[in-house]
Write an enzyme that holds these catalytic residues in place. Structure first.
Site, PDB file in Angstrom:
ATOM      1  CG  LEU A  83      -1.851  -1.210   1.343  1.00  0.00           C
ATOM      2  CD1 LEU A  83      -2.589  -1.191   2.689  1.00  0.00           C
ATOM      3  CD2 LEU A  83      -2.853  -1.209   0.193  1.00  0.00           C
ATOM      4  CB  SER A 124      10.340   5.012  -1.261  1.00  0.00           C
ATOM      5  OG  SER A 124      10.058   6.380  -1.313  1.00  0.00           O
ATOM      6  CE1 TYR A 149       4.631   3.311   0.494  1.00  0.00           C
ATOM      7  CE2 TYR A 149       5.672   5.475   0.506  1.00  0.00           C
ATOM      8  CZ  TYR A 149       5.479   4.238  -0.086  1.00  0.00           C
ATOM      9  OH  TYR A 149       6.151   3.930  -1.243  1.00  0.00           O
ATOM     10  CE  LYS A 153       7.421   0.961  -0.064  1.00  0.00           C
ATOM     11  NZ  LYS A 153       7.271  -0.284  -0.801  1.00  0.00           N
ATOM     12  CG  ASN A 199       1.686  10.666  -5.972  1.00  0.00           C
ATOM     13  OD1 ASN A 199       1.171   9.562  -5.952  1.00  0.00           O
ATOM     14  ND2 ASN A 199       2.444  11.113  -4.998  1.00  0.00           N
ATOM     15  NE  ARG A 299       1.890  16.618  -0.324  1.00  0.00           N
ATOM     16  CZ  ARG A 299       2.010  15.861  -1.413  1.00  0.00           C
ATOM     17  NH1 ARG A 299       0.925  15.436  -2.049  1.00  0.00           N
ATOM     18  NH2 ARG A 299       3.192  15.525  -1.870  1.00  0.00           N
ATOM     19  CG  ASP A 302       5.058  17.937   0.427  1.00  0.00           C
ATOM     20  OD1 ASP A 302       5.036  16.691   0.515  1.00  0.00           O
ATOM     21  OD2 ASP A 302       4.317  18.583  -0.338  1.00  0.00           O
TER      22      ASP A 302
HETATM   23  P1  NAD Z   1       0.426   0.309  -7.202  1.00  0.00           P
HETATM   24  O1  NAD Z   1      -0.540   0.496  -6.102  1.00  0.00           O
HETATM   25  O2  NAD Z   1       0.030   0.740  -8.580  1.00  0.00           O
HETATM   26  O3  NAD Z   1       0.896  -1.220  -7.274  1.00  0.00           O
HETATM   27  C1  NAD Z   1       0.965  -2.053  -6.132  1.00  0.00           C
HETATM   28  C2  NAD Z   1       0.278  -3.355  -6.474  1.00  0.00           C
HETATM   29  O4  NAD Z   1       0.342  -4.210  -5.324  1.00  0.00           O
HETATM   30  C3  NAD Z   1      -1.215  -3.172  -6.801  1.00  0.00           C
HETATM   31  O5  NAD Z   1      -1.509  -3.870  -7.995  1.00  0.00           O
HETATM   32  C4  NAD Z   1      -1.942  -3.800  -5.617  1.00  0.00           C
HETATM   33  O6  NAD Z   1      -3.177  -4.374  -5.995  1.00  0.00           O
HETATM   34  C5  NAD Z   1      -0.927  -4.819  -5.140  1.00  0.00           C
HETATM   35  N1  NAD Z   1      -1.019  -5.162  -3.706  1.00  0.00           N
HETATM   36  C6  NAD Z   1      -1.090  -4.320  -2.655  1.00  0.00           C
HETATM   37  N2  NAD Z   1      -1.159  -5.036  -1.506  1.00  0.00           N
HETATM   38  C7  NAD Z   1      -1.108  -6.345  -1.842  1.00  0.00           C
HETATM   39  C8  NAD Z   1      -1.155  -7.557  -1.106  1.00  0.00           C
HETATM   40  N3  NAD Z   1      -1.305  -7.568   0.216  1.00  0.00           N
HETATM   41  N4  NAD Z   1      -1.066  -8.725  -1.781  1.00  0.00           N
HETATM   42  C9  NAD Z   1      -0.959  -8.742  -3.130  1.00  0.00           C
HETATM   43  N5  NAD Z   1      -0.946  -7.626  -3.885  1.00  0.00           N
HETATM   44  C10 NAD Z   1      -1.011  -6.437  -3.248  1.00  0.00           C
HETATM   45  O7  NAD Z   1       1.795   1.048  -6.772  1.00  0.00           O
HETATM   46  P2  NAD Z   1       3.080   1.395  -7.637  1.00  0.00           P
HETATM   47  O8  NAD Z   1       3.137   2.873  -7.805  1.00  0.00           O
HETATM   48  O9  NAD Z   1       3.172   0.509  -8.800  1.00  0.00           O
HETATM   49  O10 NAD Z   1       4.210   1.035  -6.567  1.00  0.00           O
HETATM   50  C11 NAD Z   1       4.811  -0.255  -6.530  1.00  0.00           C
HETATM   51  C12 NAD Z   1       5.736  -0.324  -5.336  1.00  0.00           C
HETATM   52  O11 NAD Z   1       6.707   0.718  -5.446  1.00  0.00           O
HETATM   53  C13 NAD Z   1       5.046  -0.123  -3.992  1.00  0.00           C
HETATM   54  O12 NAD Z   1       5.639  -0.981  -3.051  1.00  0.00           O
HETATM   55  C14 NAD Z   1       5.346   1.325  -3.668  1.00  0.00           C
HETATM   56  O13 NAD Z   1       5.337   1.549  -2.298  1.00  0.00           O
HETATM   57  C15 NAD Z   1       6.734   1.488  -4.250  1.00  0.00           C
HETATM   58  N6  NAD Z   1       7.060   2.882  -4.575  1.00  0.00           N
HETATM   59  C16 NAD Z   1       6.225   3.603  -5.385  1.00  0.00           C
HETATM   60  C17 NAD Z   1       6.516   4.934  -5.661  1.00  0.00           C
HETATM   61  C18 NAD Z   1       5.591   5.760  -6.520  1.00  0.00           C
HETATM   62  O14 NAD Z   1       5.719   6.995  -6.493  1.00  0.00           O
HETATM   63  N7  NAD Z   1       4.686   5.167  -7.292  1.00  0.00           N
HETATM   64  C19 NAD Z   1       7.683   5.534  -5.139  1.00  0.00           C
HETATM   65  C20 NAD Z   1       8.531   4.749  -4.348  1.00  0.00           C
HETATM   66  C21 NAD Z   1       8.209   3.425  -4.066  1.00  0.00           C
HETATM   67  N1  UFG Z   2       2.410  18.754  -5.343  1.00  0.00           N
HETATM   68  C1  UFG Z   2       1.613  19.861  -5.564  1.00  0.00           C
HETATM   69  N2  UFG Z   2       0.296  19.646  -5.803  1.00  0.00           N
HETATM   70  C2  UFG Z   2      -0.270  18.413  -5.862  1.00  0.00           C
HETATM   71  C3  UFG Z   2       0.563  17.298  -5.641  1.00  0.00           C
HETATM   72  C4  UFG Z   2       1.892  17.507  -5.367  1.00  0.00           C
HETATM   73  O1  UFG Z   2       2.079  20.998  -5.534  1.00  0.00           O
HETATM   74  O2  UFG Z   2      -1.487  18.296  -6.083  1.00  0.00           O
HETATM   75  C5  UFG Z   2       3.846  18.969  -5.109  1.00  0.00           C
HETATM   76  C6  UFG Z   2       4.345  18.459  -3.764  1.00  0.00           C
HETATM   77  O3  UFG Z   2       4.188  19.442  -2.776  1.00  0.00           O
HETATM   78  C7  UFG Z   2       5.812  18.128  -4.085  1.00  0.00           C
HETATM   79  C8  UFG Z   2       5.759  17.685  -5.557  1.00  0.00           C
HETATM   80  O4  UFG Z   2       4.542  18.230  -6.083  1.00  0.00           O
HETATM   81  O5  UFG Z   2       6.592  19.278  -4.001  1.00  0.00           O
HETATM   82  C9  UFG Z   2       5.753  16.181  -5.749  1.00  0.00           C
HETATM   83  O6  UFG Z   2       4.701  15.620  -4.946  1.00  0.00           O
HETATM   84  P1  UFG Z   2       4.220  14.102  -5.142  1.00  0.00           P
HETATM   85  O7  UFG Z   2       3.091  13.893  -4.186  1.00  0.00           O
HETATM   86  O8  UFG Z   2       3.987  13.813  -6.579  1.00  0.00           O
HETATM   87  O9  UFG Z   2       5.502  13.278  -4.719  1.00  0.00           O
HETATM   88  P2  UFG Z   2       6.291  13.211  -3.332  1.00  0.00           P
HETATM   89  O10 UFG Z   2       7.720  13.542  -3.633  1.00  0.00           O
HETATM   90  O11 UFG Z   2       5.628  13.968  -2.273  1.00  0.00           O
HETATM   91  O12 UFG Z   2       6.153  11.673  -2.923  1.00  0.00           O
HETATM   92  C10 UFG Z   2       6.344  10.595  -3.870  1.00  0.00           C
HETATM   93  C11 UFG Z   2       5.523   9.393  -3.439  1.00  0.00           C
HETATM   94  C12 UFG Z   2       6.051   8.834  -2.141  1.00  0.00           C
HETATM   95  C13 UFG Z   2       7.498   8.525  -2.287  1.00  0.00           C
HETATM   96  C14 UFG Z   2       8.271   9.758  -2.734  1.00  0.00           C
HETATM   97  C15 UFG Z   2       9.719   9.436  -2.998  1.00  0.00           C
HETATM   98  O13 UFG Z   2       4.173   9.768  -3.260  1.00  0.00           O
HETATM   99  O14 UFG Z   2       5.378   7.652  -1.860  1.00  0.00           O
HETATM  100  O15 UFG Z   2       7.700  10.266  -3.949  1.00  0.00           O
HETATM  101  O16 UFG Z   2       9.824   8.378  -3.858  1.00  0.00           O
HETATM  102  F1  UFG Z   2       7.981   8.120  -1.090  1.00  0.00           F
END
Ligand code: NAD
Ligand code: UFG
Length: 345
Positions: A83, A124, A149, A153, A199, A299, A302
């Protein structure tokens, strides 16, 4: 290789599955579909010509894990399942620790029972907290996360590091992602957030497509180039290719440039910071669409600025990014315009 991909129906997982299949690997996806759609599987087939094997199951269930490991002898696991909504994790910490941390422990136990010793984990940049300087190197100290969250990690990283120390046969790669955006160039797979996006890029594309009225820019008084937050945006396809390159860590004999260790940590970013207003500007110019925005308060949680040094991944894995911010803006929009309701038909 035969690879188990947990969370392979999600945003980053689905793009990685495409690259794995294209590179000739055999993939099985384990996903509970809590944040994704099984339609992804057809889309992956359209892109690659191969439908990945799919097992609907949950990493919280030891039975599901046992069943999936009975399907094949996997050479490695790429572990995306988790999640990831920062705000929700503050409201529901127990659900986040149970899903992400307990789920990973179950997975590691199942791997041990089935003699699967290689794992790549989605970590992350959030584990660095508010860094003392930029760019961020892998040896920077981890700081206390500002939300549950981020803490999951960090804890999972520690568990993997401890498990690698205790078992010489176990190999872990911890990939610290910076800010993935963009989509596959086909426009068939992309990011499909539920509800109002948290995001930045999905928010921008939903304003562009008319689903949301205007972007709120969270603060313009940060210590950055224009006062808005700076992040290291990375194209999701480049990020996916980083996973493919990381598989080399499981074959150290043929990759002498990689440090001899059974636990590796890499930053995956571009090394370049982009502010909120610069990203808005890039999106507007690339796609010729105006994005109305207003400056809002900061926010909570941040940080000013966060971008990576990625020399280690280049030196050891031969990986570097190919796509720039304009490519990311184009591909995010191409996905959004072709799928205004995401995977909902
Ligand atoms: P996502 O939510 O699109 O994908 C995660 C997938 O895991 C989903 O398909 C969900 O259904 C599945 N899932 C969740 N809990 C589960 C469970 N208990 N059992 C089986 N499946 C489960 O997210 P994403 O953006 O593709 O991120 C993938 C991974 O990368 C995550 O671990 C996330 O924390 C990490 N990550 C994402 C970002 C980002 O900005 N997207 C940044 C850093 C790290
Ligand atoms: N922002 C806005 N308006 C919005 C959304 C975001 O101004 O509606 C700004 C934020 O304040 C930040 C930048 O855009 O300055 C990026 O924000 P995101 O929410 O897109 O990304 P974050 O860097 O806050 O966080 C993301 C993921 C986290 C992850 C982190 C580092 O959401 O899970 O990147 O990988 F941990």
């Amino acid at each position: 290789m035969k690879i188990l991909v947990t969370g392979g129906c999600g945003y980053i997982g689905s793009h990685t599955v495409v690259e794995l299949i294209d590179a000739g690997h055999k993939v099985c996806i384990l996903d509970n579909l809590s944040n994704s759609s099984s339609l992804v599987l057809d889309r992956i087939e359209k892109i690659t010509g191969t439908k990945p094997e799919f097992f609907k199951g949950d990493i919280k269930s030891k039975d599901d894990l046992n069943d999936v490991f009975n399907l094949a002898n996997f050479d490695c696991v790429i572990h995306f399942a988790g999640l990831k909504a920062v705000g929700e994790s503050v409201e529901k910490p127990l659900e986040y620790y149970e899903n992400n941390v307990c789920g990973t422990i179950n997975l590691l136990q199942a791997m041990r029972e089935h003699n699967c010793n290689n794992i790549i984990f989605s970590s992350s940049a959030t584990v660095y907290g508010s860094p003392k300087s930029n760019p961020i190197f892998e040896d920077f100290p981890k700081l206390k996360a500002t939300n549950p969250y981020g803490e999951t990690k960090s804890v999972i990283e520690d568990i993997l590091i401890d498990n690698a120390k205790a078992n010489a046969n176990f190999n872990a790669v911890l990939l610290r992602y910076f800010n993935p955006i963009g989509a596959h160039k086909s426009g068939l797979i992309g990011e499909d957030p539920k509800g109002i996006p948290n995001n930045l890029m999905p928010y921008i594309t939903q304003v562009a497509v008319g689903k949301l009225e205007r972007l709120g820019v969270f603060g313009n008084d940060y210590n950055t180039v224009d006062g808005t937050g700076v992040r290291d945006y990375i194209h999701v396809v480049d990020l996916s290719l980083g996973h493919l390159a990381s598989l080399k860590c499981f074959d150290l004999d043929n990759n002498p440039q990689i440090e001899k260790s059974n636990c590796h940590i890499y930053n995956l970013g571009t090394g370049k910071g982009t502010s909120v207003l610069e990203l808005v500007d890039a999106f507007e110019s690339a796609n010729d669409i105006e994005i109305p925005y207003e400056i809002c308060p900061r926010r909570a949680g941040d940080i000013d600025e966060c971008f990576a040094n990625c020399d280690k991944a280049f030196k050891e894995l031969g990986w570097k990014t190919k796509f720039n911010i304009v490519d990311m803006a184009n591909d995010s929009w191409n996905w959004q315009i072709n799928n205004p309701q995401g995977y909902q038909l």
